[in-house]
Design a protein around this motif. Structure first.
Motif, PDB file in Angstrom:
ATOM      1  N   VAL A  85     -24.982 -27.427 -10.247  1.00  0.00           N
ATOM      2  CA  VAL A  85     -26.231 -26.890  -9.717  1.00  0.00           C
ATOM      3  C   VAL A  85     -27.273 -26.906 -10.831  1.00  0.00           C
ATOM      4  O   VAL A  85     -26.948 -27.027 -12.010  1.00  0.00           O
ATOM      5  CB  VAL A  85     -26.048 -25.443  -9.213  1.00  0.00           C
ATOM      6  CG1 VAL A  85     -24.999 -25.373  -8.121  1.00  0.00           C
ATOM      7  CG2 VAL A  85     -25.683 -24.506 -10.369  1.00  0.00           C
ATOM      8  N   ASP A  86     -28.546 -26.779 -10.450  1.00  0.00           N
ATOM      9  CA  ASP A  86     -29.572 -26.611 -11.469  1.00  0.00           C
ATOM     10  C   ASP A  86     -29.718 -25.114 -11.754  1.00  0.00           C
ATOM     11  O   ASP A  86     -29.000 -24.281 -11.177  1.00  0.00           O
ATOM     12  CB  ASP A  86     -30.895 -27.262 -11.057  1.00  0.00           C
ATOM     13  CG  ASP A  86     -31.508 -26.647  -9.805  1.00  0.00           C
ATOM     14  OD1 ASP A  86     -31.150 -25.494  -9.443  1.00  0.00           O
ATOM     15  OD2 ASP A  86     -32.355 -27.311  -9.174  1.00  0.00           O
ATOM     16  N   THR A 141     -31.783 -23.023 -10.872  1.00  0.00           N
ATOM     17  CA  THR A 141     -32.228 -22.201  -9.746  1.00  0.00           C
ATOM     18  C   THR A 141     -31.104 -21.974  -8.741  1.00  0.00           C
ATOM     19  O   THR A 141     -31.264 -21.206  -7.794  1.00  0.00           O
ATOM     20  CB  THR A 141     -33.413 -22.864  -9.013  1.00  0.00           C
ATOM     21  OG1 THR A 141     -32.945 -24.038  -8.310  1.00  0.00           O
ATOM     22  CG2 THR A 141     -34.517 -23.252  -9.978  1.00  0.00           C
ATOM     23  N   ARG A 197     -29.743 -24.568  -7.012  1.00  0.00           N
ATOM     24  CA  ARG A 197     -29.746 -25.675  -6.036  1.00  0.00           C
ATOM     25  C   ARG A 197     -28.648 -26.669  -6.399  1.00  0.00           C
ATOM     26  O   ARG A 197     -28.573 -27.149  -7.532  1.00  0.00           O
ATOM     27  CB  ARG A 197     -31.099 -26.371  -6.023  1.00  0.00           C
ATOM     28  CG  ARG A 197     -31.212 -27.535  -5.049  1.00  0.00           C
ATOM     29  CD  ARG A 197     -32.629 -28.086  -5.040  1.00  0.00           C
ATOM     30  NE  ARG A 197     -32.998 -28.619  -6.348  1.00  0.00           N
ATOM     31  CZ  ARG A 197     -32.820 -29.899  -6.707  1.00  0.00           C
ATOM     32  NH1 ARG A 197     -32.284 -30.761  -5.859  1.00  0.00           N
ATOM     33  NH2 ARG A 197     -33.199 -30.313  -7.895  1.00  0.00           N
ATOM     34  N   GLN A 198     -27.785 -26.989  -5.435  1.00  0.00           N
ATOM     35  CA  GLN A 198     -26.701 -27.911  -5.726  1.00  0.00           C
ATOM     36  C   GLN A 198     -27.238 -29.327  -5.884  1.00  0.00           C
ATOM     37  O   GLN A 198     -27.949 -29.843  -5.024  1.00  0.00           O
ATOM     38  CB  GLN A 198     -25.643 -27.876  -4.613  1.00  0.00           C
ATOM     39  CG  GLN A 198     -24.406 -28.717  -4.949  1.00  0.00           C
ATOM     40  CD  GLN A 198     -23.182 -28.324  -4.150  1.00  0.00           C
ATOM     41  OE1 GLN A 198     -23.232 -27.383  -3.347  1.00  0.00           O
ATOM     42  NE2 GLN A 198     -22.070 -29.013  -4.374  1.00  0.00           N
ATOM     43  N   VAL A 199     -26.886 -29.945  -6.999  1.00  0.00           N
ATOM     44  CA  VAL A 199     -27.375 -31.289  -7.302  1.00  0.00           C
ATOM     45  C   VAL A 199     -26.240 -32.264  -7.553  1.00  0.00           C
ATOM     46  O   VAL A 199     -26.479 -33.459  -7.747  1.00  0.00           O
ATOM     47  CB  VAL A 199     -28.303 -31.266  -8.536  1.00  0.00           C
ATOM     48  CG1 VAL A 199     -29.560 -30.472  -8.246  1.00  0.00           C
ATOM     49  CG2 VAL A 199     -27.580 -30.704  -9.767  1.00  0.00           C
TER      50      VAL A 199
END
Length: 241
Positions: free
Chosen positions: A86-87, A89, A91-93
């Protein structure tokens, strides 16, 4: 009139493209190496009895990417294709598996400190201590390796921002804390250091429980001054490069 046809080959990509490609390969190789180390650390928490089943979680930061163990997946089943990231924040990346439910705690540590790795466990002795006192008594000088007396973060439901906030307050000036009726959290400059701090914290909790269980006797405790002296000595501990 038709334009002249050149015998020269089309221009090849510039050096910049090659450098960028090599940089991406190195980045991906480093990411994969850290993921393999992370999985090994997660498996070690089970082998050493610090967690049971899929409880606890491990993460590592690579630049702005946070690699983290996925939710509810036994660690012995994790492989290279299960990489989860994740990043900052949340958010899954990277990957398709759902990240650990304790992601708020991990991200809070990375945002507030220079941590490169975080280990969270449900270690038995440490969890027992978290139900008894607001701070682990200074029963051993290795508390200095965690920055001082280890505090207990007040209870909050797992996976919540409230728990992450309690944890950050307990971590102020420390690299580890206890989570009331829950477990432990430590961080470090790498996975080895974060894990060693977790193991050390569990050992100190076991030591205090053992000593304090002797009928009619009370464990001797160190003073803050004694602990501060040890903290200074630890700065020069180990091999120097």
């Amino acid at each position: 009139m038709l334009p002249a046809v050149s015998d020269r080959p089309p221009p090849s990509p510039g050096r910049g493209w090659q450098d960028r490609g090599m940089a991406e390969q190195r980045r991906d190789a480093e990411r994969d190496r850290i993921w393999a180390e992370l999985v090994g650390t997660a498996r070690r928490t089970v082998a050493d009895g610090l967690v049971v089943g899929t409880s606890g979680n491990v993460s590592a930061r690579v630049g702005d990417l946070v690699l983290v163990t996925p939710s509810g997946v036994p660690y012995d089943r994790l492989g290279p294709d299960d990489i989860t990231g994740v990043d900052l924040t949340g958010r899954q990346v990277l990957g398709t598996l759902v990240p650990t439910s304790e992601l708020p705690m991990h991200l809070a540590v990375y945002r507030a400190t220079d941590a490169r790795a975080v280990v969270h466990t449900h270690a038995v002795h440490a969890t027992a201590v978290s139900t008894l006192v607001p701070e682990l008594p200074l029963v051993h000088y290795m508390a200095a390796a965690l920055g001082g007396p280890v505090r207990v973060a007040p209870y909050a439901t797992y996976g919540t921002d409230e728990l992450a906030e309690h944890m950050l307050r307990a971590l102020a000036g420390r690299s580890g804390c206890l989570l009331q009726n829950h477990g432990t959290l430590t961080y470090g400059t790498g996975l080895d250091q974060a894990y060693d701090r977790t193991a050390q914290l569990e050992w100190m909790c076991r030591l205090w429980l053992t000593a304090s269980s002797v009928p009619g006797l009370t464990p001797s405790l160190l003073t803050e001054a004694q602990l501060a002296e040890v903290g200074e000595r630890l700065k020069g501990y180990g091999q120097r490069r």
